[in-house]
Design a protein around this motif. Structure first.
Motif, PDB file in Angstrom:
ATOM      1  N   LYS A   8       0.834  -1.200   0.000  1.00 31.44           N
ATOM      2  CA  LYS A   8       0.000   0.000   0.000  1.00 31.44           C
ATOM      3  C   LYS A   8       0.870   1.251   0.000  1.00 31.44           C
ATOM      4  O   LYS A   8       1.898   1.303   0.666  1.00 31.44           O
ATOM      5  N   GLY A   9       0.397   2.259  -0.715  1.00 28.55           N
ATOM      6  CA  GLY A   9       1.088   3.540  -0.710  1.00 28.55           C
ATOM      7  C   GLY A   9       2.395   3.543  -1.488  1.00 28.55           C
ATOM      8  O   GLY A   9       3.332   4.245  -1.119  1.00 28.55           O
ATOM      9  N   GLU A  12     -12.458  12.131   2.778  1.00 24.54           N
ATOM     10  CA  GLU A  12     -11.232  11.358   2.618  1.00 24.54           C
ATOM     11  C   GLU A  12     -10.112  11.977   3.460  1.00 24.54           C
ATOM     12  O   GLU A  12      -9.907  13.186   3.453  1.00 24.54           O
ATOM     13  N   SER A  54     -10.899   8.046  -3.489  1.00 18.80           N
ATOM     14  CA  SER A  54      -9.519   7.569  -3.531  1.00 18.80           C
ATOM     15  C   SER A  54      -9.547   6.073  -3.782  1.00 18.80           C
ATOM     16  O   SER A  54     -10.613   5.445  -3.771  1.00 18.80           O
ATOM     17  N   ASN A 103      -4.571   6.458  -6.527  1.00 16.45           N
ATOM     18  CA  ASN A 103      -5.035   7.828  -6.321  1.00 16.45           C
ATOM     19  C   ASN A 103      -4.501   8.699  -7.454  1.00 16.45           C
ATOM     20  O   ASN A 103      -3.443   8.413  -8.025  1.00 16.45           O
ATOM     21  N   THR A 147       0.740   1.303   4.428  1.00 20.68           N
ATOM     22  CA  THR A 147      -0.345   2.241   4.702  1.00 20.68           C
ATOM     23  C   THR A 147      -0.687   2.989   3.420  1.00 20.68           C
ATOM     24  O   THR A 147       0.196   3.373   2.664  1.00 20.68           O
ATOM     25  N   TYR A 148      -1.974   3.190   3.189  1.00 21.03           N
ATOM     26  CA  TYR A 148      -2.399   3.920   2.000  1.00 21.03           C
ATOM     27  C   TYR A 148      -1.787   5.313   1.954  1.00 21.03           C
ATOM     28  O   TYR A 148      -1.628   5.977   2.986  1.00 21.03           O
ATOM     29  N   SER A 197      -8.497   3.922  -1.743  1.00 16.13           N
ATOM     30  CA  SER A 197      -8.234   3.340  -0.425  1.00 16.13           C
ATOM     31  C   SER A 197      -9.472   2.844   0.305  1.00 16.13           C
ATOM     32  O   SER A 197      -9.378   2.435   1.458  1.00 16.13           O
ATOM     33  N   ASN A 229      -1.673   0.946  -4.930  1.00 16.37           N
ATOM     34  CA  ASN A 229      -1.689  -0.201  -4.037  1.00 16.37           C
ATOM     35  C   ASN A 229      -1.755  -1.472  -4.871  1.00 16.37           C
ATOM     36  O   ASN A 229      -2.410  -1.494  -5.922  1.00 16.37           O
ATOM     37  N   ASP A 285     -10.582  -3.100  -1.472  1.00 18.92           N
ATOM     38  CA  ASP A 285      -9.499  -3.972  -1.029  1.00 18.92           C
ATOM     39  C   ASP A 285      -9.413  -5.160  -1.993  1.00 18.92           C
ATOM     40  O   ASP A 285     -10.400  -5.864  -2.227  1.00 18.92           O
TER      41      ASP A 285
END
Length: 532
Positions: free
Chosen positions: A51-52, A92, A130, A153, A81-82, A132, A103, A137
């Motif tokens: 993620k991220g 958001e 976004s 994003n 983490t996003y 996220s 991600n 998921d």
């Protein structure tokens, strides 16, 4: 017991994420990208979560300009983490102009696996959202289909689509692509997928785009953008179409209205000054009354700029650029029960006297409400006034774009890739079934995430059965370019002779021109997409 995993990846935001110890294995997967290594997590089902991951540099120094790839980093960046979302008016968090993150969920790392890649582009029009959301998921989809799932994003609203080219001077390259900066972010993300996804077990030669609402509209727009050529090979849009883009005159008028709320002139000096205005003040400018629509906040979306977007996405025909890309175009049976009814409870309690005034502006096409109401009462004598309202607004404002895109694709010369149409008929069981099959219902079904927070599907056995059907269909499409699979009857491509449409329900049925009388009713008036 819990543990805190702190994001340490170059500029991504977030203090950390509390995760149950049992949710992830002790081993930490590491993948090498063209810009540096990233370290994610592996869940107990063997799916790797990253993620991220940064796919682009901070956009703040290049506000309203095309994005740049990130600078390479040393060491291993934590990807647990996003990343931040684009600044926006919704809830958001966190948000930042430094928002070019994606991600990845994958069953296994390493080149050679060549799994299909499913890249999801989020909705929220061009203004919010976004990649996220828990609904997006990708772990269950990746496990179910042995596919690699990507969400991302990109810049939204004014940061992605404020058209300054005709204010800053056509010779000023800094502003030349400002009306489509958000689309250029998506193209940069797809280039990242092309160049890096093999390290995550994906096949860069088999990339499917799918997106709901605004995400579908962004995909339709990419299909007419020459710089996106070759970066994706299949496309599926869910309740999201883009027939026409905003013309440069309308886009400039919107920019002028936006700048006026900030006390700036619609000239070269104003175009220069807005580059330095703080984020929070810029957000207030989005409340300007739209000078084209005449109501609401100012619309920001893709612009027919003659550069990145040289033609309308699906007008006057389907773009020849993407004629070789197989496509799914889908909508839900009751789009506006959520799109309109979700924010206006009065629409569930209409009477025949109040219906015309309520319906007139909500159809978004220039047709008198009285003949529309009369036809719906003839077709469906059991419908209540609210039923008529939701059916007519769904047909007038939501289906029209889908039908036009399907027709345009069907008119392409022999040898063009096929297009499949679906209508989600299965109704949400929530709140006694009042929502029918609303906008966004297909998201948890396609992602196989019916238990995720915010899913309108509920998480009962029927919802899971529908998720089995829809997720398997999208996986089959990602794998082969054809959505047919053992859970469906024969799903035939759409043509103008029969208008074949799969009615997605617990027992899917292929129907010819479903609700054709409604289609013909609205065919009597021209369609110009809202905002364009």
């Amino acid at each position: 017991m819990e543990r805190r995993l702190v994001l340490g990846m170059m500029g991504a935001v977030g203090a950390g994420l509390l995760l149950p110890r049992a949710a992830f294995a002790a081993s930490r997967p590491v993948a090498a990208t063209a810009h540096g290594k990233v370290r994610g997590l592996t869940d107990t089902n063997g799916i790797h979560h990253f993620k991220g991951i940064r796919y682009g540099a901070d956009t703040a120094p290049r506000r309203f300009m095309p994005p740049l790839p990130p600078q390479p980093w040393k060491g291993i960046a934590e990807a647990v983490t996003y990343g931040a979302a684009s600044p926006q008016s919704s809830r958001e968090t966190p948000v930042s102009e430094d928002c070019l993150f994606l991600n990845v969920w994958t069953p296994g790392l390493g080149a050679g696996a060549k799994r299909p890649v499913m890249v999801y582009i989020h909705g929220g029009a061009y203004a919010n959202g976004s990649g996220s959301s828990p609904l997006y998921d990708g772990a269950r989809l990746a496990r179910r289909g042995e596919v690699v799932v990507v969400t991302l994003n990109h810049r939204l609203n004014l940061w992605g689509y404020l058209y300054l080219a005709r204010l800053g001077g056509l010779e000023d390259e800094r502003f030349a692509d400002s009306g489509n900066a958000g689309q250029h972010d998506l193209i940069l993300a797809l280039r990242w997928v092309r160049d890096n996804i093999a390290a995550f077990g994906g096949d860069p030669g088999n990339v499917m785009l799918f997106g709901q609402s605004g995400g579908g509209a962004k995909i339709a727009t990419l299909m007419a953008m020459p710089e996106a050529r070759g970066l994706f090979h299949k496309a599926a849009t869910m309740s999201g179409q883009q027939v026409t883009a905003s013309g440069p005159r309308n886009a400039t008028a919107r920019t002028a209205a936006f700048l006026a709320t900030l006390g700036l002139m619609a000239d070269k000096a104003g175009a220069e000054a807005v580059r330095a205005v703080p984020v929070e003040r810029l957000l207030t400018g989005l409340k300007a009354v739209d000078p084209v629509i005449g109501s609401g906040g100012v619309y920001m979306g893709p612009v027919l700029d003659g550069r990145g977007l040289p033609r309308h996405p699906f007008y006057p025909d389907a773009p020849d650029l993407s004629r070789g890309i197989p496509m799914i175009i889908g909508n839900t049976h009751d789009e506006t029960r959520n799109l309109i009814g979700g924010g206006d409870p009065s629409t569930f309690a209409l009477d025949w006297e109040s219906l015309p005034a309520k319906l007139f502006p909500a159809m978004r096409v220039d047709i008198a409400p009285e003949p529309v109401i009369a036809e719906y009462r003839r077709l469906y004598p059991h419908y209540s006034p609210s039923d008529v309202f939701f059916a007519a607004t769904t047909a007038g404002r939501s289906w029209r774009g889908a039908v036009l895109e399907l027709e345009a694709r069907a008119r392409q010369p022999a040898g063009a890739a096929p297009t499949w149409a679906y209508q989600l008929d299965w109704a949400s069981p929530l709140e006694g079934g009042k929502w029918g099959a609303p906008h966004t219902l297909d998201i948890p079904l396609v992602f196989d995430n019916v238990a995720a927070p915010g899913a309108l599907s509920g998480d009962g056995p029927a919802a899971q059965a529908m998720a089995d059907i829809m997720s398997e269909s999208f996986i089959a499409f990602a794998r082969t370019g054809n959505p047919n699979n053992p859970r469906l009857p024969a799903w035939e491509p759409y043509d103008l002779a029969r208008r074949q449409t799969l009615l997605m329900d617990l027992k899917p049925v292929l129907a010819d021109d479903p609700r054709g009388a409604e289609r013909r009713l609205f065919d009597a008036v021209p369609f110009i997409q809202q905002g364009t």
